[in-house]
Design a protein around this motif. Structure first.
Motif, PDB file in Angstrom:
ATOM      1  N   MET A  66      40.800  47.772  32.119  1.00  0.00           N
ATOM      2  CA  MET A  66      40.299  46.927  33.210  1.00  0.00           C
ATOM      3  C   MET A  66      41.299  46.876  34.356  1.00  0.00           C
ATOM      4  O   MET A  66      40.912  46.798  35.528  1.00  0.00           O
ATOM      5  CB  MET A  66      40.010  45.519  32.678  1.00  0.00           C
ATOM      6  CG  MET A  66      38.864  45.481  31.691  1.00  0.00           C
ATOM      7  SD  MET A  66      38.625  43.842  30.976  1.00  0.00           S
ATOM      8  CE  MET A  66      37.731  44.266  29.480  1.00  0.00           C
ATOM      9  N   ASN A  67      42.589  46.928  34.031  1.00  0.00           N
ATOM     10  CA  ASN A  67      43.618  46.925  35.083  1.00  0.00           C
ATOM     11  C   ASN A  67      43.484  48.158  35.981  1.00  0.00           C
ATOM     12  O   ASN A  67      43.745  48.096  37.185  1.00  0.00           O
ATOM     13  CB  ASN A  67      45.010  46.896  34.458  1.00  0.00           C
ATOM     14  CG  ASN A  67      45.318  45.569  33.787  1.00  0.00           C
ATOM     15  OD1 ASN A  67      44.674  44.554  34.074  1.00  0.00           O
ATOM     16  ND2 ASN A  67      46.290  45.567  32.890  1.00  0.00           N
ATOM     17  N   THR A 102      42.963  37.226  36.061  1.00  0.00           N
ATOM     18  CA  THR A 102      43.918  37.841  36.981  1.00  0.00           C
ATOM     19  C   THR A 102      43.369  37.664  38.391  1.00  0.00           C
ATOM     20  O   THR A 102      42.254  37.168  38.575  1.00  0.00           O
ATOM     21  CB  THR A 102      44.102  39.348  36.690  1.00  0.00           C
ATOM     22  OG1 THR A 102      42.918  40.048  37.105  1.00  0.00           O
ATOM     23  CG2 THR A 102      44.352  39.602  35.204  1.00  0.00           C
ATOM     24  N   ALA A 103      44.124  38.085  39.369  1.00  0.00           N
ATOM     25  CA  ALA A 103      43.639  37.999  40.747  1.00  0.00           C
ATOM     26  C   ALA A 103      42.499  38.989  40.991  1.00  0.00           C
ATOM     27  O   ALA A 103      41.779  38.883  41.983  1.00  0.00           O
ATOM     28  CB  ALA A 103      44.778  38.275  41.723  1.00  0.00           C
ATOM     29  N   TYR A 104      42.312  39.929  40.046  1.00  0.00           N
ATOM     30  CA  TYR A 104      41.366  41.016  40.244  1.00  0.00           C
ATOM     31  C   TYR A 104      40.071  40.859  39.438  1.00  0.00           C
ATOM     32  O   TYR A 104      39.018  41.342  39.848  1.00  0.00           O
ATOM     33  CB  TYR A 104      42.030  42.346  39.858  1.00  0.00           C
ATOM     34  CG  TYR A 104      43.421  42.494  40.419  1.00  0.00           C
ATOM     35  CD1 TYR A 104      43.623  42.943  41.725  1.00  0.00           C
ATOM     36  CD2 TYR A 104      44.537  42.160  39.654  1.00  0.00           C
ATOM     37  CE1 TYR A 104      44.906  43.074  42.254  1.00  0.00           C
ATOM     38  CE2 TYR A 104      45.827  42.285  40.176  1.00  0.00           C
ATOM     39  CZ  TYR A 104      46.001  42.739  41.475  1.00  0.00           C
ATOM     40  OH  TYR A 104      47.274  42.850  41.992  1.00  0.00           O
ATOM     41  N   TYR A 105      40.149  40.210  38.267  1.00  0.00           N
ATOM     42  CA  TYR A 105      38.972  40.072  37.402  1.00  0.00           C
ATOM     43  C   TYR A 105      39.210  38.925  36.416  1.00  0.00           C
ATOM     44  O   TYR A 105      40.339  38.425  36.260  1.00  0.00           O
ATOM     45  CB  TYR A 105      38.690  41.376  36.636  1.00  0.00           C
ATOM     46  CG  TYR A 105      39.785  41.771  35.665  1.00  0.00           C
ATOM     47  CD1 TYR A 105      39.773  41.334  34.342  1.00  0.00           C
ATOM     48  CD2 TYR A 105      40.858  42.583  36.070  1.00  0.00           C
ATOM     49  CE1 TYR A 105      40.786  41.681  33.458  1.00  0.00           C
ATOM     50  CE2 TYR A 105      41.871  42.934  35.205  1.00  0.00           C
ATOM     51  CZ  TYR A 105      41.831  42.478  33.893  1.00  0.00           C
ATOM     52  OH  TYR A 105      42.839  42.823  33.016  1.00  0.00           O
ATOM     53  N   ARG A 156      41.349  45.350  43.441  1.00  0.00           N
ATOM     54  CA  ARG A 156      41.270  44.548  44.667  1.00  0.00           C
ATOM     55  C   ARG A 156      41.401  43.064  44.337  1.00  0.00           C
ATOM     56  O   ARG A 156      40.667  42.541  43.499  1.00  0.00           O
ATOM     57  CB  ARG A 156      39.932  44.794  45.381  1.00  0.00           C
ATOM     58  CG  ARG A 156      39.806  44.073  46.718  1.00  0.00           C
ATOM     59  CD  ARG A 156      38.506  44.452  47.418  1.00  0.00           C
ATOM     60  NE  ARG A 156      37.329  43.926  46.731  1.00  0.00           N
ATOM     61  CZ  ARG A 156      36.823  42.710  46.966  1.00  0.00           C
ATOM     62  NH1 ARG A 156      37.400  41.903  47.870  1.00  0.00           N
ATOM     63  NH2 ARG A 156      35.750  42.304  46.329  1.00  0.00           N
ATOM     64  N   GLU A 157      42.344  42.389  44.997  1.00  0.00           N
ATOM     65  CA  GLU A 157      42.540  40.950  44.773  1.00  0.00           C
ATOM     66  C   GLU A 157      41.340  40.175  45.285  1.00  0.00           C
ATOM     67  O   GLU A 157      40.886  40.382  46.401  1.00  0.00           O
ATOM     68  CB  GLU A 157      43.815  40.461  45.469  1.00  0.00           C
ATOM     69  CG  GLU A 157      45.087  40.928  44.790  1.00  0.00           C
ATOM     70  CD  GLU A 157      46.310  40.166  45.284  1.00  0.00           C
ATOM     71  OE1 GLU A 157      46.142  39.054  45.821  1.00  0.00           O
ATOM     72  OE2 GLU A 157      47.422  40.687  45.124  1.00  0.00           O
ATOM     73  N   VAL A 158      40.847  39.252  44.438  1.00  0.00           N
ATOM     74  CA  VAL A 158      39.640  38.501  44.785  1.00  0.00           C
ATOM     75  C   VAL A 158      39.895  37.004  44.831  1.00  0.00           C
ATOM     76  O   VAL A 158      39.335  36.296  45.680  1.00  0.00           O
ATOM     77  CB  VAL A 158      38.505  38.807  43.771  1.00  0.00           C
ATOM     78  CG1 VAL A 158      37.241  38.028  44.119  1.00  0.00           C
ATOM     79  CG2 VAL A 158      38.217  40.304  43.711  1.00  0.00           C
ATOM     80  N   ILE A 159      40.743  36.504  43.954  1.00  0.00           N
ATOM     81  CA  ILE A 159      40.908  35.052  43.834  1.00  0.00           C
ATOM     82  C   ILE A 159      42.365  34.628  43.978  1.00  0.00           C
ATOM     83  O   ILE A 159      43.287  35.414  43.795  1.00  0.00           O
ATOM     84  CB  ILE A 159      40.362  34.536  42.477  1.00  0.00           C
ATOM     85  CG1 ILE A 159      41.091  35.222  41.322  1.00  0.00           C
ATOM     86  CG2 ILE A 159      38.871  34.752  42.382  1.00  0.00           C
ATOM     87  CD1 ILE A 159      40.705  34.663  39.965  1.00  0.00           C
TER      88      ILE A 159
END
Length: 320
Positions: free
Chosen positions: A190-191, A85-88, A196-199
């Motif tokens: 986990m959601n 995901t954008a977060y993990y 926080r968006e990382v990727i």
């Protein structure tokens, strides 16, 4: 969103091809190969069980890639299933082991008790954690922001009993060993944990798909076999006898079955068992074809990569 669907592993396809090409029928290696095929089918079915549970994640924020093999000098590393995901990011190690399983953190070992017999296995948590570290390095090597990386070890057989060794409690990281049906619940946790968006998902998707390299190695050395142990020719789909070429079609001299496409499986067997590339001469030899022109027509019709000139052309099968 499943962006790389799971397909039957090359080793599974090779084992199936080997069994119907092995000569003679009562070859002494056949029982061992049949046993290995059973294990590989069970492993694949276990992976598909995990795929089923992941299929409930229909939101586009999830990117799922199955059976991924990525470069990490000087070699590669493989992930059974990767959710990004954008977060993990979440690599999932899939295990298809039946019986009563006991994990011993002190010795980093998994043991199975079945029918009174105890068998030892490597600690799957150690294996999954190593994949996590490899994935972190992959992000760094590709100059990408590295997201938080979790991991899970999913046991696909719902009848499997998981236990901790005497005197040990199920504390992190051993709480990451779960049954497959609990995957969605763990992802929901986990959601909540990562917000926080990382990727950039599109960029990561492109790199993962472009860098994936399926593993190919001949299966013959595994069983100490040679090409001479294989049955050559186009096999009849009805009775397995070797067919003969008759004016644009294949005829079985045993059951008189006719087919225009029977050679396709034979060529696939060649790619799986001999090597992933073939020339006109090699095709003629394997299919028992006297005509170079007919061989050229067959090669032209295949969905393969051609390199070289007409006379010295090489046709390569691209496995995914």
């Amino acid at each position: 969103m499943n962006v790389k669907k799971r397909t039957p592993p090359i080793k599974l396809l090779q084992t199936e091809a080997l069994l119907h090409r092995l000569n003679p029928l009562e070859h002494p290696k056949r029982p061992l190969i049949e046993q290995d095929l059973k294990k590989r089918k069970a492993g694949y079915n276990g992976e598909k069980t995990v795929d089923y549970h992941l299929s409930f994640l229909t939101d586009k924020k999830y990117m799922i890639l199955n059976d991924l093999r990525l470069p990490l000098a000087p070699d590669y590393f493989q992930i059974d299933s990767l959710l990004v995901t954008a977060y993990y990011a979440l690599p999932i190690e899939i295990k298809n082991i039946a019986g009563i399983l006991t994990i011993d953190p002190e010795f980093n070992q998994l043991s199975k008790l079945s029918n009174g017999t105890e068998t030892g296995y490597p600690d799957p948590i150690t294996q999954a954690n190593r994949q996590k570290l490899f994935l972190q390095r992959w992000f760094y090597n590709n100059k990408l922001p590295c997201p938080p990386i979790e991991f899970l070890v999913a046991f696909s057989n719902p009848a499997t009993i998981l236990k901790m060794a005497h005197g040990h409690k199920r504390i992190p990281p051993y709480d990451k060993m779960i049954h497959a049906q609990n995957i969605v619940r763990e992802i929901s946790k986990m959601n909540t944990k990562y917000t926080r968006e990382v990727i950039d998902l599109k960029k990561v998707k492109r790199l993962l798909l472009n860098q994936h390299q399926p593993a190919y190695s001949s299966i013959l050395p595994t069983y100490r076999l040679k090409e001479s142990d294989l049955i050559k020719g186009v096999q009849c789909q009805k009775c397995s006898q070797i067919m003969i070429r008759k004016i644009g079609t294949w005829l079985c001299p045993g059951c008189y079955h006719l087919s225009k496409t029977a050679h396709l499986q034979a060529v696939e067997d060649y790619f799986l068992l001999i090597k992933p590339s073939i020339t006109n001469r090699e095709l003629r030899n394997f299919l028992h074809l006297p005509s170079a022109k007919t061989a050229a027509e067959i090669l032209k019709s295949l969905n393969v990569k051609k390199t070289g000139t007409t006379r010295g052309a090489v046709y390569t099968k691209i496995f995914h």
